[in-house]
Design a protein around this motif. Structure first.
Motif, mmCIF file in Angstrom:
data_model
loop_
_atom_site.group_PDB
_atom_site.id
_atom_site.type_symbol
_atom_site.label_atom_id
_atom_site.label_comp_id
_atom_site.label_asym_id
_atom_site.label_seq_id
_atom_site.Cartn_x
_atom_site.Cartn_y
_atom_site.Cartn_z
ATOM 1 N N ASP A 193 0.900 -1.298 -0.209
ATOM 2 C CA ASP A 193 0.095 0.154 0.051
ATOM 3 C C ASP A 193 0.736 1.082 -0.102
ATOM 4 O OD1 ASP A 193 -1.965 -1.566 0.038
ATOM 5 O OD2 ASP A 193 -2.615 -1.352 2.075
ATOM 6 N N ARG A 221 -12.879 -8.710 -4.107
ATOM 7 C CA ARG A 221 -11.912 -7.836 -2.977
ATOM 8 C C ARG A 221 -10.976 -8.721 -2.487
ATOM 9 N NH1 ARG A 221 -15.468 -3.144 -0.192
ATOM 10 N NH2 ARG A 221 -16.526 -2.443 -1.923
ATOM 11 N N THR A 232 -3.350 -4.498 -0.677
ATOM 12 C CA THR A 232 -4.660 -4.838 -0.230
ATOM 13 C C THR A 232 -5.396 -3.894 -1.047
ATOM 14 O OG1 THR A 232 -4.814 -2.797 1.387
ATOM 15 C CG2 THR A 232 -3.941 -4.724 2.310
ATOM 16 N N PHE A 233 -6.722 -4.555 -1.336
ATOM 17 C CA PHE A 233 -7.719 -3.776 -2.131
ATOM 18 C C PHE A 233 -8.038 -2.426 -1.528
ATOM 19 C CE2 PHE A 233 -12.215 -3.084 -3.453
ATOM 20 C CZ PHE A 233 -12.004 -3.448 -4.773
ATOM 21 N N SER A 234 -7.994 -2.024 -0.441
ATOM 22 C CA SER A 234 -8.285 -0.793 0.282
ATOM 23 C C SER A 234 -7.233 0.093 -0.087
ATOM 24 C CB SER A 234 -8.590 -0.793 1.815
ATOM 25 O OG SER A 234 -7.644 -1.459 2.200
ATOM 26 N N GLY A 235 -6.198 -0.423 -0.067
ATOM 27 C CA GLY A 235 -4.765 0.398 -0.663
ATOM 28 C C GLY A 235 -4.953 0.895 -1.872
ATOM 29 N N LEU A 237 -7.718 1.001 -3.820
ATOM 30 C CA LEU A 237 -8.824 2.239 -4.071
ATOM 31 C C LEU A 237 -8.022 3.503 -3.206
ATOM 32 C CD1 LEU A 237 -11.851 0.212 -2.974
ATOM 33 C CD2 LEU A 237 -11.027 0.513 -5.234
ATOM 34 N N ASN A 238 -7.577 3.435 -2.312
ATOM 35 C CA ASN A 238 -7.080 4.832 -1.693
ATOM 36 C C ASN A 238 -6.148 5.454 -2.855
ATOM 37 O OD1 ASN A 238 -8.599 4.636 0.738
ATOM 38 N ND2 ASN A 238 -7.041 3.839 1.828
ATOM 39 N N GLY A 242 -8.206 8.224 -3.143
ATOM 40 C CA GLY A 242 -8.505 8.509 -1.720
ATOM 41 C C GLY A 242 -8.268 9.819 -1.381
ATOM 42 N N ASP A 262 -14.707 -5.802 -8.733
ATOM 43 C CA ASP A 262 -15.546 -5.455 -7.741
ATOM 44 C C ASP A 262 -16.127 -4.055 -8.333
ATOM 45 O OD1 ASP A 262 -16.175 -3.543 -5.260
ATOM 46 O OD2 ASP A 262 -16.041 -5.634 -4.462
ATOM 47 N N ALA A 264 -16.758 -1.355 -6.764
ATOM 48 C CA ALA A 264 -16.130 -0.493 -6.181
ATOM 49 C C ALA A 264 -15.029 0.088 -6.996
ATOM 50 C CB ALA A 264 -15.796 -0.744 -4.630
#
Length: 359
Positions: A193, A221, A232-235, A237-238, A242, A262, A264
């Motif tokens: 990330d 995800r 990571t998936f959230s990383g 997206l950010n 972000g 996904d 998102a």
């Protein structure tokens, strides 16, 4: 201009580009108001040289004479010809890849590529032009985004079966817009990330960020079985949009399987435009044939009749035409790969593309 491959069009139909070249023999020309004699001589191979040597392969020579007392003119002529054949560095497309696991070296220039304008890309009519216009509109309207408080970012998803040149479309865009290309493989073992965010903040100026085969790293995800990194998936997206994500760049993601992504990841704001780059249509096959045999209208029609709509990738058609580049009649007879050596998987390099847009 040797980089201009685009054919002219009349009533929506391609018209072969006319090229004038000196025939074998002696020709008088004018260059910089000086008379120049060009002799193009084709010589028979005597077979006297060692097999595979340069002398053995040489079949044609060009003799150039200039009527002048200034010997520097000849060097200037040769230097001008070389400059046209090999553009200066500022006309090349710079391709960057992640530098290393060193946090402070986000990118390294891996290679310089010859420009390939959109005219060299065989797309379904209007697709490339619409994409190019959309990117130009984004790049030229920063103030519009700022005035309305909209993050100044633009994302695209190129999807479709392999072998149709999704990545090559990006190279054509970069060539027409004189931009760099930064290529990221999310499966890189050192990429986490923090590393991805650092790379985003250090993108070279005027760059297209290309994330290839994004479905190979995340299924929905969850990381895929062959995922071997810290990302990571959230990383992801950010890093794309972000709070700390940078602005002012063009993001292009490619995938063979958009259904695996996904929602998102491909929502508006992260992916603003989806473009389907599909298999060949008969109309595209006709234009592709014209690239190899500009004056063979009847044979181009015969070639297109053998092409089933949306069944053959452009790599397969191009490979067939390359194999028969010296014989237009043989080239016009297309036999699908799966009828020769089993089902074609669509993989392999490609420089001429097909595609269609999806809203």
């Amino acid at each position: 201009d040797p980089l201009d491959f685009e054919s002219e069009y009349h009533d929506g139909k391609p018209v072969p580009r006319i090229i004038l070249a000196p025939a074998p023999g002696v020709h008088w020309m004018v260059w910089r108001r000086r008379f120049m004699i060009v002799e193009r001589r084709r010589e028979e191979n005597t077979g006297g040289g060692k097999q595979g040597s340069h002398s053995d392969l040489e079949r044609e020579r060009l003799y150039i004479s200039i009527l002048t007392f200034n010997r520097k003119l000849m060097m200037e002529l040769l230097e001008e010809a070389r400059a046209r054949a090999y553009p200066p560095a500022d006309r090349m497309i710079h391709v960057y890849t992640p530098g290393s696991s060193n946090y402070h070296k986000a990118w390294r220039k891996s290679q310089d590529r010859m420009p390939r304008p959109g005219g060299s890309v065989v797309l379904k009519e209007g697709i490339y032009e619409d994409l190019l216009a959309d990117v130009k509109d984004f790049l030229g309207n920063k103030s519009w985004y700022v005035e309305r408080g909209i993050p100044y970012r633009r994302g695209y998803l190129l999807y479709g079966p392999p072998g149709n040149g999704k990545s090559s479309t990006v190279m054509a865009l970069a060539s027409d817009l004189r931009m760099n290309v930064c290529v990221v493989s999310l499966g890189n073992a050192f990429l986490g990330d923090d590393e991805l965010m650092n790379m985003m903040h250090n993108l070279p100026k005027k760059s297209i960020l290309l994330i290839e085969d994004i479905d190979c790293v995340f299924h929905k995800r969850t990381g895929t079985g062959d995922k071997d990194n810290k990302l990571t998936f959230s990383g992801l997206l950010n890093a794309i949009d972000g709070v700390a994500a940078p602005e002012g760049h063009v993001l292009v993601m490619t995938t063979n399987h958009p259904e695996e992504l996904d929602p998102a990841l491909v929502r508006p704001g992260r992916c603003d435009k989806r473009i389907h780059i599909g298999n060949s249509t008969r109309e595209q096959a006709t234009r592709l044939f014209y690239r190899f045999f500009p004056n063979e209208y009847a044979l181009a029609g015969n070639f297109a009749l053998d092409i089933e709509h949306d069944k053959h990738c452009m790599a397969e058609l191009q490979g067939h035409l390359i194999r028969h580049a010296d014989n237009a009649i043989d080239a016009s007879i297309f036999i699908p790969k799966h009828e020769q050596n089993g089902q074609h998987n669509g993989d392999g390099p490609i420089s001429l593309l097909s595609g269609e847009a999806a809203s």
